[in-house]
Design a protein around this motif. Structure first.
Motif, short mmCIF file in Angstrom:
data_model
loop_
_atom_site.label_atom_id
_atom_site.label_comp_id
_atom_site.label_asym_id
_atom_site.label_seq_id
_atom_site.Cartn_x
_atom_site.Cartn_y
_atom_site.Cartn_z
N GLU A 318 0.86 -1.20 0.00
CA GLU A 318 0.00 0.00 0.00
C GLU A 318 0.89 1.24 0.00
N PRO A 319 0.63 2.23 -0.89
CA PRO A 319 1.53 3.38 -1.05
C PRO A 319 1.88 4.11 0.24
N ALA A 320 0.90 4.33 1.09
CA ALA A 320 1.17 5.07 2.33
C ALA A 320 2.09 4.28 3.26
N ARG A 321 1.82 2.98 3.38
CA ARG A 321 2.65 2.13 4.25
C ARG A 321 4.05 1.99 3.68
N ARG A 322 4.15 1.88 2.36
CA ARG A 322 5.46 1.77 1.73
C ARG A 322 6.29 3.04 2.00
N ALA A 323 5.68 4.20 1.84
CA ALA A 323 6.40 5.45 2.08
C ALA A 323 6.84 5.57 3.53
N GLU A 324 5.96 5.13 4.45
CA GLU A 324 6.29 5.17 5.88
C GLU A 324 7.50 4.28 6.19
#
Length: 354
Positions: A318-324
């Motif tokens: 998931e993009p948000a989790r990956r960025a985090e």
């Protein structure tokens, strides 16, 4: 203080874990204090840092090892560091630091397959009891290890009466990239294919990950590859690289969906921080040492559960989790440097010789 590093465990073709640890540590150490390397084969110099003085002595496996302390006395050694616990020490008059990386083979006694049969038999016998390890480590003035987890196990099993110092492993210097890269659905595994590495769980989990590709990048024996290929679920994509260059490996990490490992035991977990340095999410089994190394910058799963492994991969995609995780991983990887490990080692030597 005249310091010698035992570099005789350096490979002559490509680094293994201990070879890379010794070469990286001696390079960083040489920048803060003069040091002389001990080699037994000039081909080892290809994988050792340039410009560091060295002496060529006998192989660590030679009967001449009994006379190594005499040779080092003549060379004026004050402190000798070994990245292993095996080194001649009878009659020494210098300070000696030995290294025990982990206790994996006391719980998983299958020896590495590349060893000759007689050595594999001795290996198994050696790991049946802690007594031989205690005899080796108590010859030293101090013992080094690569993580707090390993240190706690050494203390728990009373393997030595000597002080135990953590000299952390670290990723190669200058590793990592902050450039944005479009993520792929590539999953990357770096490590051996020993049974305790539990690659079977990674392969089984591909049944729940349609569209993803699992890259097994390390060298592998044909018979072991055949065993693992037979486990690949129908329709799953699993690529056996049979060895990979550093450049290709780093390129994979830059865009990988995750670096994955289902290992049941480790002393440190260098692939984790290498991946984090590139901003690649890490999905790993919930070992204490992985929690120590990765902190909050990884997603953990139940070691023998292909389903929870797959769920963790999907979550970090998931993009948000990956960025985090990318941001946390880069910050965490920066905590481990060869410079700080070298300074820890120098401080230990100074205490021993004070």
């Amino acid at each position: 203080m005249k310091v010698f590093f035992d570099a005789r465990w350096t490979r002559t073709d490509t680094h293994d874990g201990i070879s890379r640890y010794g070469a990286s540590l001696v390079e960083a150490f040489s920048r803060i204090h003069p040091v002389t390397m001990i080699i037994n084969d000039e081909r080892q110099l290809a994988l050792l840092p340039d410009g560091i003085p060295y002496v060529r002595l006998n192989s660590a496996m030679s009967p001449k090892e009994l006379f190594l302390p005499r040779k080092l006395r003549k060379l004026g050694a004050d402190v000798v560091f070994s990245p292993m616990q095996v080194i001649g020490s009878l009659g020494r008059d210098y300070q000696l630091i030995l290294t025990l990386h982990d206790l994996i083979y006391y719980r998983h006694r299958t020896p590495p397959g590349f060893l000759p049969l007689p050595v594999r038999i001795i290996w198994r016998l050696y790991h049946m009891t802690y007594t031989p390890q205690r005899l080796l480590l108590n010859r030293a003035d101090a013992v080094a290890t690569v993580s707090e987890t390993s240190r706690d196990l050494i203390v728990e099993h009373r393997l030595t009466r000597r002080p135990v110092e953590v000299i952390y492993n670290a990723p190669p210097e200058g590793l990592g990239s902050t450039a944005a890269v479009e993520p792929t659905k590539d999953l990357v595994y770096m490590g051996s294919f020993m049974p305790y590495k539990n690659v079977e769980t990674l392969i089984a989990g591909m049944r729940f990950l349609p569209g993803y590709t699992l890259h097994l990048v390390s060298r592998i024996k044909p018979e072991r590859e055949a065993e693992l290929r037979a486990l690949v679920p129908d329709g799953a994509e699993v690529v056996f690289w049979r060895g990979i260059s550093d450049g290709d490996y780093h390129q994979l990490l830059k865009s990988a969906a995750a670096l994955v490992t289902a290992s049941k035991d480790e002393g440190f977990g260098l692939p984790l921080i290498e991946a984090m340095a590139f901003g690649a999410p890490v999905v790993c089994s919930g070992l204490p040492v992985f929690h120590e190394v990765a902190g909050e910058a990884a997603a953990f799963f139940d070691t023998d559960s292909p389903r929870t492994y797959a769920d963790a991969v999907l979550a970090v995609s998931e993009p948000a989790r990956r960025a985090e995780l990318a941001a946390a991983g880069r910050a965490r990887a920066a905590d481990f440097t060869w410079d700080s490990s070298a300074r820890r080692l120098l401080a230990l030597m100074q205490r021993l010789t004070a």
